[in-house]
Design an enzyme around this catalytic site. Structure first.
Site, mmCIF file in Angstrom:
data_model
loop_
_atom_site.group_PDB
_atom_site.id
_atom_site.type_symbol
_atom_site.label_atom_id
_atom_site.label_comp_id
_atom_site.label_asym_id
_atom_site.label_seq_id
_atom_site.Cartn_x
_atom_site.Cartn_y
_atom_site.Cartn_z
ATOM 1 N N ASN A 110 -38.091 -46.067 -94.132
ATOM 2 C CA ASN A 110 -37.132 -46.538 -95.153
ATOM 3 C C ASN A 110 -37.297 -46.151 -96.289
ATOM 4 O OD1 ASN A 110 -37.879 -48.755 -97.495
ATOM 5 N ND2 ASN A 110 -39.244 -49.029 -96.065
ATOM 6 N N PHE A 114 -35.772 -50.967 -103.476
ATOM 7 C CA PHE A 114 -35.496 -52.336 -104.151
ATOM 8 C C PHE A 114 -34.097 -52.703 -104.151
ATOM 9 C CE2 PHE A 114 -39.915 -52.087 -106.554
ATOM 10 C CZ PHE A 114 -40.408 -52.438 -105.190
ATOM 11 N N SER A 178 -44.554 -49.679 -103.646
ATOM 12 C CA SER A 178 -43.344 -49.106 -102.969
ATOM 13 C C SER A 178 -43.220 -47.616 -103.220
ATOM 14 C CB SER A 178 -41.773 -49.779 -103.323
ATOM 15 O OG SER A 178 -40.894 -48.932 -102.849
ATOM 16 N N ASN A 180 -40.491 -45.819 -103.150
ATOM 17 C CA ASN A 180 -39.097 -45.552 -103.124
ATOM 18 C C ASN A 180 -38.356 -45.962 -104.572
ATOM 19 O OD1 ASN A 180 -39.043 -44.770 -100.244
ATOM 20 N ND2 ASN A 180 -38.970 -46.955 -99.764
ATOM 21 N N THR A 181 -39.302 -46.308 -105.491
ATOM 22 C CA THR A 181 -38.895 -46.265 -106.935
ATOM 23 C C THR A 181 -39.996 -45.415 -107.680
ATOM 24 O OG1 THR A 181 -38.353 -48.681 -106.843
ATOM 25 C CG2 THR A 181 -39.038 -47.805 -108.807
ATOM 26 N N LYS A 215 -50.254 -55.905 -103.970
ATOM 27 C CA LYS A 215 -50.008 -55.369 -102.708
ATOM 28 C C LYS A 215 -50.093 -53.857 -102.954
ATOM 29 C CE LYS A 215 -46.704 -54.579 -98.861
ATOM 30 N NZ LYS A 215 -45.539 -55.197 -98.342
ATOM 31 N N ASN A 244 -48.666 -51.449 -98.055
ATOM 32 C CA ASN A 244 -47.307 -51.296 -97.924
ATOM 33 C C ASN A 244 -47.095 -50.022 -96.993
ATOM 34 O OD1 ASN A 244 -44.631 -50.862 -98.684
ATOM 35 N ND2 ASN A 244 -45.084 -51.897 -100.518
HETATM 36 C C1 LIG Z 1 -36.841 -51.845 -94.427
HETATM 37 C C2 LIG Z 1 -38.151 -52.061 -94.980
HETATM 38 C C3 LIG Z 1 -38.163 -52.439 -96.361
HETATM 39 C C4 LIG Z 1 -39.263 -53.040 -96.849
HETATM 40 N N1 LIG Z 1 -39.235 -53.567 -98.196
HETATM 41 C C5 LIG Z 1 -40.319 -54.037 -98.877
HETATM 42 C C6 LIG Z 1 -40.216 -54.539 -100.142
HETATM 43 O O1 LIG Z 1 -39.162 -54.759 -100.467
HETATM 44 N N2 LIG Z 1 -41.256 -54.824 -100.685
HETATM 45 C C7 LIG Z 1 -42.543 -54.611 -100.143
HETATM 46 O O2 LIG Z 1 -43.749 -55.032 -100.758
HETATM 47 N N3 LIG Z 1 -42.631 -54.093 -98.957
HETATM 48 C C8 LIG Z 1 -41.592 -53.706 -98.086
HETATM 49 N N4 LIG Z 1 -41.792 -53.215 -97.047
HETATM 50 C C9 LIG Z 1 -43.010 -53.119 -96.342
HETATM 51 C C10 LIG Z 1 -43.722 -53.988 -95.397
HETATM 52 O O3 LIG Z 1 -43.641 -55.263 -96.072
HETATM 53 C C11 LIG Z 1 -45.045 -53.839 -94.934
HETATM 54 O O4 LIG Z 1 -45.860 -53.665 -95.893
HETATM 55 C C12 LIG Z 1 -44.875 -52.325 -94.103
HETATM 56 O O5 LIG Z 1 -43.668 -52.356 -93.495
HETATM 57 C C13 LIG Z 1 -45.858 -52.365 -93.001
HETATM 58 O O6 LIG Z 1 -45.952 -53.398 -91.974
HETATM 59 P P1 LIG Z 1 -45.457 -53.146 -90.672
HETATM 60 O O7 LIG Z 1 -45.748 -51.933 -90.217
HETATM 61 O O8 LIG Z 1 -45.567 -54.335 -89.795
HETATM 62 O O9 LIG Z 1 -43.974 -52.933 -90.932
HETATM 63 C C14 LIG Z 1 -40.578 -52.671 -96.253
HETATM 64 C C15 LIG Z 1 -40.737 -52.458 -95.052
HETATM 65 C C16 LIG Z 1 -39.566 -51.864 -94.208
HETATM 66 C C17 LIG Z 1 -39.710 -51.477 -92.978
#
Ligand SMILES: Cc1cc2nc3c(=O)[nH]c(=O)nc-3n(C[C@H](O)[C@H](O)[C@H](O)COP(=O)(O)O)c2cc1C
Length: 351
Positions: A110, A114, A178, A180-181, A215, A244
């Protein structure tokens, strides 16, 4: 709940972000009709940073950015739900498409950036929660905060969000990881992180006394991990979430492997668990650790717990397995604990 897992399979036929938005709408509409989950195995209960978690499986940030459906998600069995990331002002995020399934790898990339409705909307949604937060009848909800992309003072953005939202959630996560910022991960450096955590813990000491968690990214070398551990130990925060998404690209098979953004899901399990273990060794119990990254089974959750996590979170596996996954992970985790002779989750942490 097989009906919901069938629904998840149907949603996977849609483009990823369309499916996600449909899921949020459906979950919101269904909240009053979803049964409360049965009591979790008491061995799964965890007490951490002053809160009693019915089970250690949480929904990771990014699923419910605007805090629309935390109670619906709690009814699928999550022991806690983290909403956000929320920024002070609403922002659109990056142009679409920005969310990609990597089905063959059980992963997602992704670059949402934000996208969220801003802190005023999140506050309104949290205030309106069914059962009302004030009555304490809902599940444990965390709020994950960040900075606007075009902010001139990012640390001030975190302070603004903290002031607006801390009183409406059970804990606050400071997201500096993140990918992406642009530049956000720079806040993980020693001086900036010291200033950021100092600002927030000072604001807290004058007002809303909620646990603060940080985080971090999985893409950190030993020197960076040393620095973060040093800053965290010197600060007054209560927890660290590892991790993350990753900007690394391990061997992947899916057509979308070359997309820009953060990779999550199965390929993140091993690297994020390794960083978790590294931080457990460095922090030695100074704060509570939350393990995230690639969890799709009770064994995966158990691996994070053995590496030092008291709580875990997941997101990507929900895309592939549907919400029935949460109850399955609970059952499997209970089996893992019994098999290895642990009386409860806490006894297995870091062992
Ligand atoms: C589509 C998407 C959006 C995410 N947005 C955020 C976010 O806004 N803030 C954040 O701290 N982590 C965000 N994450 C990261 C997740 O909270 C998590 O740390 C990461 O995906 C690893 O866990 P997973 O493998 O179980 O998905 C996002 C992940 C995905 C897939």
């Amino acid at each position: 709940m097989p009906i919901f897992d069938l629904g998840a399979r149907l949603l996977r036929q849609l483009p990823a972000e369309t499916a996600h938005n449909a899921t949020l709408t459906l979950a919101g509409a269904m909240t009053p009709f979803l049964p409360q989950p049965g009591p979790a195995d008491p061995r799964l209960a965890v007490r951490a940073f002053g809160l009693d978690f019915p089970n250690p499986i949480g929904l990771a940030a990014g699923f419910d950015k605007n805090a629309q459906v935390p109670d619906a998600m709690a009814r699928f069995g999550f022991g806690f739900v983290e909403c956000g990331t929320v920024t002070p002002r609403p922002q659109d995020g990056n142009p679409r498409p920005r969310l990609f399934r990597l089905s063959e790898d059980r992963a997602v990339i992704n670059r949402m950036g934000f996208n969220n409705g801003g802190m005023v909307l999140a506050a309104r949604n949290l205030k309106a929660r069914t059962g009302s937060y004030a009555k304490g009848s809902g599940g444990i909800v965390g709020i994950n905060i960040g900075a606007n992309k075009d902010s001139a003072d990012r640390i001030a953005d975190y302070a603004l969000c903290f002031g607006e939202l801390a009183g409406l959630a059970d804990y606050v996560t400071v997201n500096v990881s993140s990918p992406n910022t642009p530049g956000l991960r720079g806040l993980q450096g020693k001086d900036e992180l010291t200033r950021l955590l100092g600002t927030l813990t000072e604001a807290r000491s004058k007002g809303i006394r909620k646990p603060i968690l940080l985080k971090i990214a999985p893409d950190l070398d030993d020197a960076a991990l040393d620095e973060i551990a040093e800053v965290v130990k010197a600060s007054a925060i209560e927890g660290l979430i590892v991790s993350n998404t990753t900007i690394a690209r391990p061997a992947l098979r899916s057509a979308n492997a070359g997309q820009t953004g953060g990779l999550s899901g199965k390929p993140l399990l091993a690297p994020s668990t390794r960083i978790l273990g590294e931080m457990h060794r460095r922090l030695n119990g100074a704060v509570t650790l939350v393990g995230v990254g690639g969890i799709a089974s009770g064994e995966d959750a158990y691996a994070k717990i053995r590496a030092g996590a008291s709580l875990v979170q997941l997101y990507t596996a929900l895309v592939y397995d549907g919400p029935g996954l949460v109850a399955r992970i609970q059952r499997e985790l209970s089996v893992c604990l019994a098999r290895d002779g642990f009386a409860n989750v806490t006894d297995a942490v870091g062992r």
